[in-house]
Design a protein around this motif. Structure first.
Motif, PDB file in Angstrom:
ATOM      1  N   ALA A  78     -83.843   3.784 -19.427  1.00  0.00           N
ATOM      2  CA  ALA A  78     -82.757   4.131 -18.506  1.00  0.00           C
ATOM      3  C   ALA A  78     -82.777   3.124 -17.371  1.00  0.00           C
ATOM      4  O   ALA A  78     -83.843   2.695 -16.919  1.00  0.00           O
ATOM      5  CB  ALA A  78     -82.925   5.553 -17.973  1.00  0.00           C
ATOM      6  N   TRP A  79     -81.587   2.761 -16.926  1.00  0.00           N
ATOM      7  CA  TRP A  79     -81.463   1.791 -15.840  1.00  0.00           C
ATOM      8  C   TRP A  79     -80.815   2.471 -14.644  1.00  0.00           C
ATOM      9  O   TRP A  79     -79.971   3.364 -14.799  1.00  0.00           O
ATOM     10  CB  TRP A  79     -80.643   0.588 -16.293  1.00  0.00           C
ATOM     11  N   ASP A  99     -72.833   5.782 -19.159  1.00  0.00           N
ATOM     12  CA  ASP A  99     -74.202   6.266 -19.271  1.00  0.00           C
ATOM     13  C   ASP A  99     -75.150   5.355 -18.486  1.00  0.00           C
ATOM     14  O   ASP A  99     -74.714   4.439 -17.797  1.00  0.00           O
ATOM     15  CB  ASP A  99     -74.600   6.315 -20.749  1.00  0.00           C
ATOM     16  N   ASP A 100     -76.457   5.611 -18.628  1.00  0.00           N
ATOM     17  CA  ASP A 100     -77.449   4.727 -18.017  1.00  0.00           C
ATOM     18  C   ASP A 100     -78.518   4.329 -19.024  1.00  0.00           C
ATOM     19  O   ASP A 100     -79.619   3.940 -18.664  1.00  0.00           O
ATOM     20  CB  ASP A 100     -78.105   5.396 -16.799  1.00  0.00           C
ATOM     21  N   GLU A 129     -79.038  -2.937 -28.823  1.00  0.00           N
ATOM     22  CA  GLU A 129     -78.434  -2.762 -27.507  1.00  0.00           C
ATOM     23  C   GLU A 129     -79.475  -2.969 -26.402  1.00  0.00           C
ATOM     24  O   GLU A 129     -79.197  -3.607 -25.374  1.00  0.00           O
ATOM     25  CB  GLU A 129     -77.810  -1.373 -27.412  1.00  0.00           C
ATOM     26  N   TRP A 130     -80.653  -2.433 -26.596  1.00  0.00           N
ATOM     27  CA  TRP A 130     -81.753  -2.552 -25.647  1.00  0.00           C
ATOM     28  C   TRP A 130     -82.083  -4.023 -25.390  1.00  0.00           C
ATOM     29  O   TRP A 130     -82.193  -4.474 -24.246  1.00  0.00           O
ATOM     30  CB  TRP A 130     -82.949  -1.811 -26.226  1.00  0.00           C
ATOM     31  N   LYS A 188     -73.419   4.419 -15.078  1.00  0.00           N
ATOM     32  CA  LYS A 188     -72.852   5.651 -14.532  1.00  0.00           C
ATOM     33  C   LYS A 188     -71.498   5.379 -13.859  1.00  0.00           C
ATOM     34  O   LYS A 188     -71.200   5.902 -12.787  1.00  0.00           O
ATOM     35  CB  LYS A 188     -73.818   6.287 -13.528  1.00  0.00           C
ATOM     36  N   SER A 189     -70.686   4.593 -14.530  1.00  0.00           N
ATOM     37  CA  SER A 189     -69.388   4.200 -13.999  1.00  0.00           C
ATOM     38  C   SER A 189     -68.317   4.503 -15.037  1.00  0.00           C
ATOM     39  O   SER A 189     -68.204   3.792 -16.040  1.00  0.00           O
ATOM     40  CB  SER A 189     -69.382   2.710 -13.635  1.00  0.00           C
TER      41      SER A 189
END
Length: 556
Positions: free
Chosen positions: A14-15, A62-63, A138-139, A156-157
């Protein structure tokens, strides 16, 4: 009731959410490029641009990456995608983590109908396929993007509204710290099959829902299975329906079972039901643990155009095909590679805006071809009439004895790099150039992707040019994004970088071998597509071919 072990869930990264500066500014800030969606296609595009030194804002709701719950989702990455990953700097991680394969077997009942080796026609440094859970890809892309340090990656946008302007796009964005508005010169929608942006803009996707139903089981076995792609047309252990069996990273097997059209999706996904299927396939004593179980159906769609004004659609936002042959995710990655260099050159003022129109002119026909191919596979695997059932039985029976019939057994035509049709910027059409291993004149190793990884420029591969040609070509193309490379000829080639003569390279480019081919020239675009071959190149014809490929002579 029997209990089934589940492997520990993956801990996805998570970022952190960082409040963007626009939250505190009354001004509406404009950005040159905004990408919405951090899936494989959106991340590939952001990474491609960053590799070229071009900044972009990347927005995601998402994050993290993947799907919470550790579903494998896409798993098969084709050679063209792997070559793109090589250029972007993540291939070694993908290869180290994933499962490389080229060999597959196809069965009907208990009998092997035929097998294939995809390596046979490959000259690339990358293998035909690597299997790896989508969230790992993706990671790796996110970490590479952060390493390059050019992209404004905003977690989170959520984009709540999109409005086309005369010279750009306006976006309203909702975050945990409040909402704000930005504008973009160009917006790229990579939000997937259920794109809200596409819906808001009223763009018809021409969706067609399939009645085909499947259930995925991601499983670890105590005793390993062969590291090959096995496919059953009509598996006796699955009531005569199709089955796929693949190995992925971490010792996890992906097994896809075709289900009845009217199946209860909750029931078929229960551990005891999925466990019974595995034991029917592999024997009552097989030892395993589940990682994830889930049903899926699919809905294919295809936009009429992948560009609408200042908005571009890539990946599943533009096209969705059935999963047979791994043509979905790979096509989205290749969309990004096609669009990235064009956005970069136009943003840098080194190509005409008409170059961006060629994204749709090339990738929409490619998606249409993939849709046609996968639809045929779906009909073979799930015949819809007695005549189709009869045809499939005849093909399978013939394939076991006659080589000609094996090409007709359609359990999924594996993903390939689509050729591009003849068009104003591609007078001869375009075909992919594989990532051949090459050597400089002094013996040092290189590859085509390494030649393309530095900046944003076409590669001009010139077979033994003369001194006069080299001098004049440098002058004629000095202001153009072209890297001239001699193949063979004199040791210093008059100041041009020089590769050792290579018959495989010449043949792959469509150039014959022999003294008559001195002066032949191949123009390779930044996405490793051949744009032109000139039999007797001159500085004037080279410059003209390059200007055509970059839309520099197109009418405004």
């Amino acid at each position: 009731m029997e209990t089934f072990a589940f492997a520990p869930a993956y801990e996805l990264p998570a970022w952190p959410f960082t409040p963007p500066p626009e939250l505190d500014s009354p001004k509406v800030v404009r950005h040159p490029i905004v990408i919405v969606g951090a899936g494989p296609s959106g991340l590939t595009l952001a990474c491609d641009l960053a590799q070229r030194g071009v900044s972009a804002v990347l927005l995601d709701e998402d994050d993290t990456v993947g799907v919470r719950g550790a579903s494998s989702r896409g798993i098969c990455y084709a050679q063209k995608s792997l070559e793109i990953f090589e250029r972007l700097g993540i291939y070694e991680r993908v290869a180290a983590k994933g499962i490389t394969w080229s060999f597959g077997r196809t069965f009907s009942g208990d009998e092997e109908v035929y097998n294939f080796n995809l390596q046979a026609n490959s000259v690339s440094r990358q293998p035909p396929f690597i299997n790896l859970q989508q969230f790992y890809v993706e990671w790796f892309l996110v970490e590479r993007i952060l390493e390059l340090g050019v992209t404004d990656l905003r977690w989170k946008s959520r984009v709540t509204r999109v409005q086309q302007l005369a010279d750009g796009v306006r976006l309203d964005i909702e975050t945990p710290a409040g909402s704000y508005t930005i504008e973009a010169d160009r917006l790229i929608d990579a939000t997937g099959a259920n794109s809200a942006i596409r819906t808001q803009l009223g763009i018809e996707a021409h969706a067609s829902r399939s009645t085909d139903r499947w259930c995925i089981s991601d499983v670890r076995f105590k005793k390993p299975l062969p590291t090959e792609r096995w496919t059953w047309v009509d598996a006796p252990f699955n009531e005569g329906r199709g089955v796929w069996q693949h190995l992925m990273a971490d010792g996890v097997w992906r097994i896809d079972y075709q289900m009845p059209e009217d199946c209860d999706t909750a029931y078929i996904s229960q551990p005891e039901v999925a466990g019974a299927r595995l034991r029917e396939q592999l024997g009552p004593d097989v030892e395993f643990e589940f990682v994830w179980i889930g049903p899926y159906g699919y809905r294919d769609h295809l936009l009429d155009s992948f560009r609408h004004g200042r908005v571009f659609f890539i990946g599943d936002a533009a096209h969705v095909v059935s999963p047979f042959g791994a043509r979905g995710g790979n096509s989205g990655i290749q969309d990004a590679a096609n669009l990235g260099w064009k956005l970069a050159l136009v943003a840098q003022g080194r190509a005409g805006d008409a170059l961006l129109d060629s994204y749709d002119a090339e990738r929409q026909p490619a998606a249409r071809e993939n849709l046609q191919v996968t639809s045929r596979s779906a009909r073979f695997l799930a015949p819809r009439s007695p005549a189709e059932h009869t045809l499939r039985r005849a093909v399978v029976a013939l394939a076991a004895r006659h080589p000609f019939a094996r090409a007709l057994v359609n359990t999924g035509r594996m993903s390939v790099a689509n050729a591009y049709p003849v068009a104003p910027l591609l007078p001869e059409g375009g075909c992919t150039v594989q990532n051949l291993p090459l050597r400089w004149a002094d013996g040092r190793e290189t590859t085509l992707m390494r030649l393309l990884a530095d900046g944003t420029q076409c590669i001009g591969l010139w077979f033994a040019p003369t001194r006069e040609q080299a001098d004049a070509a440098r002058e004629a193309t000095a202001s153009l994004p072209l890297r001239l490379v001699a193949v063979g000829g004199e040791s210093d080639n008059h100041g041009l970088l020089t590769l050792q003569p290579d018959d495989t390279l010449a043949a792959h480019l469509g150039i014959g071998i022999g003294i008559d081919d001195r002066g032949s020239f191949a123009l390779v675009r930044p996405d490793a597509y051949r744009a032109a071959v000139l039999a007797n190149a001159t500085p004037t014809t080279i410059a003209a071919a390059l200007r055509t490929a970059l839309a520099l002579d197109a009418a405004p």
